[in-house]
Each structure stands twice: as structure tokens, then as C-alpha cells.
Motif scaffolding. Structure first.
Motif, PDB file in Angstrom:
ATOM      1  N   ILE A 205      87.619 -16.147 -39.030  1.00  0.00           N
ATOM      2  CA  ILE A 205      87.726 -17.469 -38.406  1.00  0.00           C
ATOM      3  C   ILE A 205      86.946 -18.498 -39.231  1.00  0.00           C
ATOM      4  N   GLY A 206      87.653 -19.544 -39.650  1.00  0.00           N
ATOM      5  CA  GLY A 206      87.000 -20.574 -40.455  1.00  0.00           C
ATOM      6  C   GLY A 206      86.795 -21.881 -39.720  1.00  0.00           C
ATOM      7  N   HIS A 207      87.556 -22.082 -38.651  1.00  0.00           N
ATOM      8  CA  HIS A 207      87.509 -23.377 -37.961  1.00  0.00           C
ATOM      9  C   HIS A 207      88.186 -23.194 -36.607  1.00  0.00           C
ATOM     10  N   VAL A 208      87.810 -24.010 -35.627  1.00  0.00           N
ATOM     11  CA  VAL A 208      88.401 -23.878 -34.298  1.00  0.00           C
ATOM     12  C   VAL A 208      88.799 -25.245 -33.755  1.00  0.00           C
ATOM     13  N   HIS A 209      89.993 -25.340 -33.233  1.00  0.00           N
ATOM     14  CA  HIS A 209      90.433 -26.539 -32.509  1.00  0.00           C
ATOM     15  C   HIS A 209      90.254 -26.280 -31.027  1.00  0.00           C
ATOM     16  N   ILE A 210      89.690 -27.249 -30.335  1.00  0.00           N
ATOM     17  CA  ILE A 210      89.491 -27.066 -28.898  1.00  0.00           C
ATOM     18  C   ILE A 210      90.281 -28.090 -28.085  1.00  0.00           C
ATOM     19  N   ALA A 211      90.937 -27.559 -27.068  1.00  0.00           N
ATOM     20  CA  ALA A 211      91.647 -28.348 -26.065  1.00  0.00           C
ATOM     21  C   ALA A 211      91.917 -27.404 -24.913  1.00  0.00           C
ATOM     22  N   GLU A 212      92.170 -27.971 -23.763  1.00  0.00           N
ATOM     23  CA  GLU A 212      92.481 -27.151 -22.596  1.00  0.00           C
ATOM     24  C   GLU A 212      93.900 -26.593 -22.677  1.00  0.00           C
ATOM     25  N   ASN A 213      94.245 -25.732 -21.719  1.00  0.00           N
ATOM     26  CA  ASN A 213      95.590 -25.177 -21.601  1.00  0.00           C
ATOM     27  C   ASN A 213      96.640 -26.286 -21.476  1.00  0.00           C
ATOM     28  N   ASN A 214      96.227 -27.454 -20.944  1.00  0.00           N
ATOM     29  CA  ASN A 214      97.147 -28.576 -20.753  1.00  0.00           C
ATOM     30  C   ASN A 214      96.957 -29.654 -21.819  1.00  0.00           C
ATOM     31  N   ARG A 215      96.201 -29.334 -22.869  1.00  0.00           N
ATOM     32  CA  ARG A 215      95.920 -30.244 -23.987  1.00  0.00           C
ATOM     33  C   ARG A 215      94.924 -31.359 -23.650  1.00  0.00           C
ATOM     34  N   LEU A 216      94.363 -31.272 -22.446  1.00  0.00           N
ATOM     35  CA  LEU A 216      93.331 -32.256 -22.113  1.00  0.00           C
ATOM     36  C   LEU A 216      92.012 -31.816 -22.733  1.00  0.00           C
ATOM     37  N   PRO A 217      91.017 -32.679 -22.749  1.00  0.00           N
ATOM     38  CA  PRO A 217      89.706 -32.293 -23.298  1.00  0.00           C
ATOM     39  C   PRO A 217      89.061 -31.167 -22.481  1.00  0.00           C
ATOM     40  N   PRO A 218      88.201 -30.368 -23.120  1.00  0.00           N
ATOM     41  CA  PRO A 218      87.523 -29.262 -22.431  1.00  0.00           C
ATOM     42  C   PRO A 218      86.860 -29.701 -21.124  1.00  0.00           C
ATOM     43  N   GLY A 219      87.101 -28.899 -20.090  1.00  0.00           N
ATOM     44  CA  GLY A 219      86.523 -29.200 -18.786  1.00  0.00           C
ATOM     45  C   GLY A 219      87.572 -29.715 -17.812  1.00  0.00           C
ATOM     46  N   LEU A 220      88.751 -30.083 -18.321  1.00  0.00           N
ATOM     47  CA  LEU A 220      89.805 -30.631 -17.449  1.00  0.00           C
ATOM     48  C   LEU A 220      90.990 -29.686 -17.329  1.00  0.00           C
ATOM     49  N   GLY A 221      90.722 -28.388 -17.520  1.00  0.00           N
ATOM     50  CA  GLY A 221      91.799 -27.408 -17.413  1.00  0.00           C
ATOM     51  C   GLY A 221      91.230 -26.082 -16.979  1.00  0.00           C
ATOM     52  N   SER A 222      91.890 -25.003 -17.382  1.00  0.00           N
ATOM     53  CA  SER A 222      91.466 -23.696 -16.855  1.00  0.00           C
ATOM     54  C   SER A 222      90.928 -22.730 -17.912  1.00  0.00           C
ATOM     55  N   ILE A 223      90.663 -23.210 -19.136  1.00  0.00           N
ATOM     56  CA  ILE A 223      90.108 -22.311 -20.155  1.00  0.00           C
ATOM     57  C   ILE A 223      88.627 -22.067 -19.890  1.00  0.00           C
ATOM     58  N   GLY A 224      88.212 -20.807 -20.021  1.00  0.00           N
ATOM     59  CA  GLY A 224      86.815 -20.444 -19.775  1.00  0.00           C
ATOM     60  C   GLY A 224      85.985 -20.685 -21.025  1.00  0.00           C
TER      61      GLY A 224
END
Ligand SMILES: [Mn+2]
Length: 277
Positions: A205-224
Motif C-alpha cells: 500500500i502506497g497511498h489511500v483515498h478516503i470517502a464513505e460508502n456513499n462518497r461523502l466525507p468520513p463520518g457521514l456514512g457507514s465505513i468503520g
């Protein structure tokens, strides 16, 4: 681990305009929220005043976490596996320039949509094309100390390399200048579960993109997110978590939302895992 965010530079808008008005404000705000990096999505690497962009970024104490290339595909239709060799050559020329830009902070260049679509080609055929193009960039990557980042994208956005397993096959056949870019939004669609995908990708792993399951910013979806951060640390990842979400309710709110969700989690694991900060 550090927070970063994707910023798409305009294609047709006067670059000076974008730099003057919006970008400094965004960089300032991001730095205030504890972000350490910014990932620039650059439509045309030959038409960007990169030195100026770099200086501006550093003025706010930020680093360039990666260069993303999707807009070169969307805007010009360039891919490094294109059946038309002249288009493929032009895409490789763009990639070399992206690599030079990414060398400013020894980061990575994203191979997302620019890897091209399979369409009616056999998987073996496009794989061969991709691997040979990547190998053509090897010397440039090594000379400039830059990684190529293969990003699995979900089935609705591409028909080639949808998951970690498929991306690993490319890494195995190229070299250690090629790494994986994991995107939580895509993983949520394509992987059995995010934890196993992270463990499988491991040191690659060299890099990570973060977004929720619904493409909203972290905290506004269901990803743990605690689970995601924990397993990334477990496999030794200590790079950037780069926000690539819908700018809702606004770009600034998305930055704030991300920082509020992830800063405490990263901090919680730092004592245990992060010996670099
Ligand atoms: Mn992504």
C-alpha cells in the motif's frame, strides 16, 4: 498516518484565477484542521505553473502527497494502454511529466482511469499493454524517486482492475516502484470486506483515498474508520489518507468533517504504531 485531500485543478479556467482565489483559502483551512498533504489532480502537467503551485503549497506547511491523473483521461482521452500508439505515447509523455512534478516531495503518481478500459480486449491483452507501459516508466520513477500507484476502481467506473487482487498481479509483474492505492469507497463495493483487502495488500500500500460508502466525507456514512486506520497501521502503512469525497455540504465542511472524524482515531493509534511523528 497523515491527512491529505484531493484538489482538482481547473482545465480551462485561468490557472492564475484558481490560485489567486480559492486554493490559498483551502490550503490555509486544511492546515488549520491538521492536514499535512494535498494531492493535486492535474489535467495537463505541461500547462501548470508547477513551481508556483509547489511554493504556495509549502507556504502553508503542506506537502504534495500524490499527483492524480484522472482528469487527463477525462479531458483528453489519454490512456497508457490505448490501442492507438500515438495516444498511448502522449499519455506516457504526460506520465513522465507527472512523475517529475511528484518528485518535488518524492510522492506517487496515480494510475487510475489513465490505465484505460478493457472494452472488447481480453484481460491478458490489456494487462500486457499496461505492464509494458509501466516498465517504460520504470527508469523515470527510479531516477525521480517516485512511485506509481495502481488504484482499483469499482465496476461502475471501469472494467479493468476492480480490486486489490487484480492490482497485486500488476505489482508482481513490474517492480517495487509500483504500489497500490486503496480507496475506501471502491473497496466498499468490490472487496468482501475492507479489513481483509488491507491485510492482503499489506506492504504494497502506497497511498489511500478516503470517502464513505456513499462518497461523502468520513463520518457521514457507514465505513468503520477505526477499523480502517487500525488495519492500515497493522500492515505498516504510515502514509497519507487522502480525502476524495463529494464536497458536501461544501468543500470546507468536508475538510472539517474529515478532520473531526479521523484526527482522534489517528491520534489514538499513533502511540502504538506511529514512531515517525
Ligand atoms: Mn480514488
Amino acid at each position: 498516518m497523515k491527512l491529505s485531500f484531493v484538489y482538482v485543478l481547473p482545465v480551462k479556467t485561468e490557472f492564475k484565477y484558481a490560485i489567486k482565489d480559492e486554493l490559498p483559502e483551502v490550503l490555509n483551512l486544511a492546515a488549520e484542521f491538521g492536514f499535512k498533504g494535498v494531492e493535486y489532480n492535474i489535467p495537463n502537467p505541461f500547462e501548470v505553473d508547477f513551481e508556483r503551485l509547489l511554493r504556495l503549497t509549502e507556504d502553508y506547511g503542506l506537502r504534495i502527497s500524490a499527483i492524480s491523473t484522472g482528469s487527463a483521461y477525462l479531458e483528453y482521452g489519454l490512456t497508457i494502454t490505448h490501442p492507438d500508439f500515438s495516444i498511448r505515447e502522449k499519455a506516457l509523455k504526460f506520465m513522465r511529466k507527472y512523475i517529475e512534478h511528484a518528485s518535488a516531495h518524492n510522492s506517487g503518481v496515480v494510475v487510475g482511469l489513465i490505465r484505460g478500459r478493457r472494452n472488447d480486449r481480453a484481460v491478458e491483452e490489456i494487462a500486457e499493454s499496461l505492464i509494458s507501459s509501466i516498465k517504460m516508466l520504470e527508469d523515470h520513477c527510479l531516477n525521480y524517486n517516485v512511485f506509481l500507484l495502481i488504484e482499483p476502481l469499482n465496476r461502475y467506473e471501469t472494467d479493468y482492475i476492480n480490486n486489490v487482487e487484480e492490482a497485486l498481479r500488476i505489482v508482481e509483474q513490474t517492480g517495487n516502484y509500483v504500489k497500490l492505492l486503496l480507496d475506501t469507497f471502491h473497496m466498499n463495493i468490490e472487496e468482501r470486506n475492507i479489513r481483509d483487502a488491507i491485510l492482503r495488500a499489506g506492504r504494497n500500500i502506497g497511498h489511500v483515498h478516503i470517502a464513505e460508502n456513499n462518497r461523502l466525507p468520513p463520518g457521514l456514512g457507514s465505513i468503520g474508520w477505526k477499523n480502517v486506520v487500525h488495519h492500515l497501521y497493522r500492515v505498516g502503512f504510515n502514509g497519507y489518507l487522502s480525502l476524495e469525497a463529494l464536497p458536501r455540504p461544501s468543500f470546507k465542511e468536508a475538510l472539517k468533517q474529515t478532520a473531526e472524524t479521523l484526527n482522534p482515531i489517528i491520534k489514538g493509534f499513533q502511540v502504538e504504531y506511529d514512531h515517525s511523528s
